[in-house]
Scaffold this active site. Structure first.
Site, short mmCIF file in Angstrom:
data_model
loop_
_atom_site.label_atom_id
_atom_site.label_comp_id
_atom_site.label_asym_id
_atom_site.label_seq_id
_atom_site.Cartn_x
_atom_site.Cartn_y
_atom_site.Cartn_z
N ILE A 62 0.70 -1.03 -0.02
CA ILE A 62 0.05 0.17 0.34
C ILE A 62 0.45 1.09 -0.18
O ILE A 62 0.22 1.80 -0.59
CB ILE A 62 -0.41 0.47 1.02
N ASP A 70 10.72 2.84 7.23
CA ASP A 70 9.97 1.50 7.00
C ASP A 70 11.29 0.92 7.83
O ASP A 70 12.18 0.55 7.12
CB ASP A 70 9.54 0.60 5.92
N CYS A 87 1.24 1.52 7.43
CA CYS A 87 2.04 0.28 8.27
C CYS A 87 0.65 -0.29 9.06
O CYS A 87 -0.17 -0.14 9.71
CB CYS A 87 2.82 1.26 9.20
N PRO A 88 1.21 -2.07 9.57
CA PRO A 88 0.34 -2.67 10.05
C PRO A 88 0.05 -2.00 11.46
O PRO A 88 0.68 -1.37 11.59
CB PRO A 88 1.10 -3.99 10.19
N THR A 118 -4.90 6.05 6.79
CA THR A 118 -6.03 4.80 6.18
C THR A 118 -5.54 3.69 6.91
O THR A 118 -5.64 1.92 6.01
CB THR A 118 -6.18 5.27 4.71
N ARG A 171 -4.77 1.50 10.66
CA ARG A 171 -5.52 1.25 11.57
C ARG A 171 -5.46 1.82 12.75
O ARG A 171 -4.55 3.22 12.82
CB ARG A 171 -4.58 0.23 12.58
N ASP A 201 -9.44 7.61 7.97
CA ASP A 201 -10.52 6.78 7.95
C ASP A 201 -10.33 5.28 9.21
O ASP A 201 -11.12 4.63 8.82
CB ASP A 201 -9.78 6.21 6.46
N GLU A 251 -12.85 2.51 17.27
CA GLU A 251 -13.94 2.19 15.82
C GLU A 251 -14.85 1.18 15.92
O GLU A 251 -16.21 0.87 15.12
CB GLU A 251 -13.07 2.39 14.50
N HIS A 307 -13.60 3.80 7.33
CA HIS A 307 -13.41 2.39 7.47
C HIS A 307 -13.77 2.42 5.56
O HIS A 307 -13.61 1.06 5.64
CB HIS A 307 -13.86 1.54 7.90
#
Length: 340
Positions: free
Chosen positions: A155, A174, A215-216, A242, A244, A268, A273, A305
């Site tokens: 992504i 990263d 990123c996760p 966008t 988490r 998002d 949430e 989301h």
């Protein structure tokens, strides 16, 4: 194979039902989210299919095991809502859809950036009331500015492609850099451009005019946006998330918004949430004070989301999820298997 499909929405049935019939799967569509109480609905099912706000933590997995479930099929890329170690101990395989439409999420992130920068959300509301004043709607040119991209997986790389035409300086972070970008291969230069470099997080925070998260959510990334990191950022920075909600400490974000730290924030996702997103709460009194405060700021855009939500992505999610189901129990080494 019988699959208990949790947190079903109308658009899920549109894509999954016909494909499941073609493959001979029996899907039990459930509107309830998966948790330790609703796990009983999966009795006599071979697998459960879950989404981002379902709870597949330790107690839930034990209940699934008791009911004979052999697999957890995630129809998403993230798996922070699954106790993968417990699943492995119980002999339940976990499989995800790691890449259904990176471009969809990247395009949406760009949309949030452009909208919050140029105040499109406020202009839309004004003109519907025949207020054509542009006072207070000033944004900034993005050309020549610096954007920091945190996370350069599929992504993040898609985001690099979609912003290339903006002619911005690009800083990357990263812990596992993309080798092609580091080596500046001809293919990487053609796809992403030349004006980008990997830097440490402090440099990215200090020098970026725009920061976009891709990123996760892990133990290392949880609350990476907090008071300390926000203090390092420029005044008037734009933040886009966008990925988490748990990447951002909401309390610290709200404190910074109150001090006019940000020119704009495009979200998002939201830290808490689970109770709200993907549901219609328009006729209810919302008790989440942080959510109410976030939506009260005029320089914040919060959506539910939906960055992934395109026809192409939904088709890809359905196809790969059901392919994962076909591979359960087979001697297949799939990169989609989630390991602790």
């Amino acid at each position: 194979m019988r699959i208990a499909f949790y947190d079903t929405k109308p658009y899920d049935k549109i894509w999954f039902e016909p494909m499941a019939k073609e493959k001979g799967f029996d899907i039990l569509f459930l509107e309830e989210k998966l948790n330790k109480h609703t796990a009983a609905f999966a009795k006599d099912c071979d697998a459960v299919c879950i989404f981002v706000n379902d709870d597949a933590k330790k107690d839930t997995i034990k209940k699934l095991k008791e009911n004979g479930v052999k697999a957890i099929l995630l129809r998403c890329a993230g798996f922070n809502n699954v106790d993968v170690k417990q699943a492995q101990e119980e002999g339940i395989v976990c499989m995800r859809v790691p890449s259904y439409s990176p471009r969809a999420v990247a395009e949406y992130a760009l949309g949030l950036l452009l909208a919050v920068n140029r105040k499109l959300h406020r202009a839309y509301v004004r003109t519907r009331d025949f207020n054509y004043s542009i006072n207070g709607l000033m944004g900034m040119d993005l050309v020549g500015k610096t954007i920091g991209i945190i996370g350069t997986g599929k992504i993040g790389q898609a985001m690099l492609s979609v912003i290339r035409g903006l002619d911005m300086r690009v800083l990357l972070y990263d812990p596992y850099p993309c080798k092609a970008i580091v080596d500046k291969t001809p293919e990487a230069i053609e796809q992403f451009g030349k004006n980008l470099e990997y830097v440490d997080l402090d440099t990215l925070f200090k020098e970026s005019d725009v920061i976009s998260l891709h990123c996760p959510l892990t133990k290392d990334t949880e609350y990476m946006i907090n008071k300390k990191s926000i203090d390092k950022m420029k005044d008037g920075v734009i933040l886009v998330n966008t990925s988490r909600g748990g990447l951002i400490n909401t309390t610290d974000l709200l404190d910074a918004l109150a001090k006019d730290k940000f020119a704009g924030v495009g979200l998002d996702v939201y830290e808490e949430e689970d109770e709200f997103f993907f549901e219609d709460r328009s006729d209810e009194n919302i008790s989440d004070a942080d959510l109410i405060r976030l939506t009260s700021y005029r320089n914040v855009i919060l959506t539910s989301h939906q960055a992934f939500f395109t026809k192409e992505a939904m088709m890809s999610i359905a196809e790969e999820t059901l392919e994962n189901a076909e591979n359960i129990g087979k001697d297949v080494s799939s990169p989609n298997v989630v390991l602790p």
